[in-house]
Motif scaffolding. Structure first.
Motif, short mmCIF file in Angstrom:
data_model
loop_
_atom_site.label_atom_id
_atom_site.label_comp_id
_atom_site.label_asym_id
_atom_site.label_seq_id
_atom_site.Cartn_x
_atom_site.Cartn_y
_atom_site.Cartn_z
N VAL A 1 0.85 -1.20 0.00
CA VAL A 1 0.00 0.00 0.00
C VAL A 1 0.88 1.24 0.00
N GLY A 2 1.93 1.21 0.83
CA GLY A 2 2.84 2.35 0.91
C GLY A 2 3.56 2.62 -0.41
N LYS A 3 3.99 1.56 -1.09
CA LYS A 3 4.70 1.73 -2.36
C LYS A 3 3.80 2.40 -3.40
N THR A 4 2.52 2.06 -3.37
CA THR A 4 1.57 2.69 -4.30
C THR A 4 1.46 4.19 -4.03
N LYS A 5 1.39 4.55 -2.75
CA LYS A 5 1.29 5.97 -2.37
C LYS A 5 2.55 6.73 -2.78
N ILE A 6 3.71 6.10 -2.58
CA ILE A 6 4.98 6.74 -2.92
C ILE A 6 5.09 6.96 -4.43
N LYS A 7 4.63 5.97 -5.19
CA LYS A 7 4.66 6.11 -6.65
C LYS A 7 3.72 7.22 -7.11
N GLU A 8 2.54 7.29 -6.51
CA GLU A 8 1.57 8.33 -6.86
C GLU A 8 2.12 9.73 -6.59
N LYS A 9 2.94 9.84 -5.54
CA LYS A 9 3.53 11.13 -5.18
C LYS A 9 4.89 11.36 -5.85
N ASN A 10 5.31 10.38 -6.68
CA ASN A 10 6.58 10.47 -7.41
C ASN A 10 7.77 10.67 -6.46
N LEU A 11 7.79 9.86 -5.39
CA LEU A 11 8.84 9.97 -4.38
C LEU A 11 9.77 8.76 -4.37
#
Length: 242
Positions: free
Chosen positions: A95-105
């Motif tokens: 779940v965290g990896k998806t959020k990080i990708k969405e924020k381009n981090l």
């Protein structure tokens, strides 16, 4: 030390395995339920941690028990060049990896599966270590804190955000009612794991908060230990130096 609380009373697994199983199960519900359960106040607590840690100007940072990465993502605001989020639950990390990708981090934050009590890093690797609502899930609290001490550089900062129990009336009574009845009920209504939120509530109530946790940190070898109560004592930010 307080009694050991586990998510599944009938399970023969150790606490560590039970915690991994629990968080894998609730990972899809966790962020939404957290906002409801905390009324969104946890976002404010994380912002305070970022402000405190930004003054230390850490270059590399380890966020232990990172879960779905909320604190690791917030810590980008400290200016750290590299942040590693570590968690025992692959489900939460996805779940965290998806959020990080969405924020381009992706260039700033790396998420890895790992055990807080056996960190896969060399001694003196990090300028700062953070833990948000995670130390109470350690199977062996002192061992986990010793590992944090080991991987911190001399002069490095540990910052822990954890629930605590208000001591003043009427906040103490209100908190007890909320934790004993309301939080588990919300969990049962909205989560497929009926035991998980009862565990999260119970583990918070028995955690050695305040001065008791300060003393444990000092015993491990941390110096300059202080705790900063938040929202009438419902949580505390602990700050310590190696």
């Amino acid at each position: 030390m307080s009694k050991k609380v586990t998510p599944y009373k009938e399970s023969e697994l150790g606490k560590k395995e039970q915690v991994r199983q629990m968080f894998d199960t609730i990972s899809g519900d966790y962020d939404g339920l957290n906002r409801v359960i905390s009324f969104g106040i946890d976002l404010k607590w994380r912002k305070r941690m970022v402000k405190l840690l930004a003054a230390k100007k850490p270059k590399n940072l380890l966020d232990i028990a990172t879960g779905t990465g909320d604190l690791a993502i917030a810590m980008v605001g400290t200016g750290a060049e590299k942040i590693i989020g570590l968690d025992i639950s692959p489900g939460m990390l996805e779940v965290g990896k998806t959020k990080i990708k969405e924020k381009n981090l992706q260039d700033s934050i790396e998420m890895i599966v790992g055990d807080s009590e056996n960190l896969p890093f060399d001694d003196q690797s990090f300028d700062a270590v953070t833990v948000g609502f995670g130390v109470r899930n350690f199977e062996d609290l002192e061992k986990g804190l010793q590992e944090i001490h080991r991987v911190l550089k001399p002069g490095g900062t540990l910052m822990v955000l954890e629930t605590s129990v208000p001591t003043k009336t009427p906040f103490k009574q209100g908190y007890n009612i909320y934790c004993k009845y309301i939080l588990p009920t919300i969990g049962k209504l909205f989560s497929k794991d009926r035991s998980a939120y009862a565990y999260l509530s119970e583990s918070a109530s028995v955690f050695p908060h305040g001065e008791a946790f300060n003393n444990i940190l000092a015993k491990i070898g941390f110096i300059g230990v202080e705790n900063k109560p938040q929202t009438f004592g419902a949580a505390s930010i602990y700050v310590a130096t190696k």
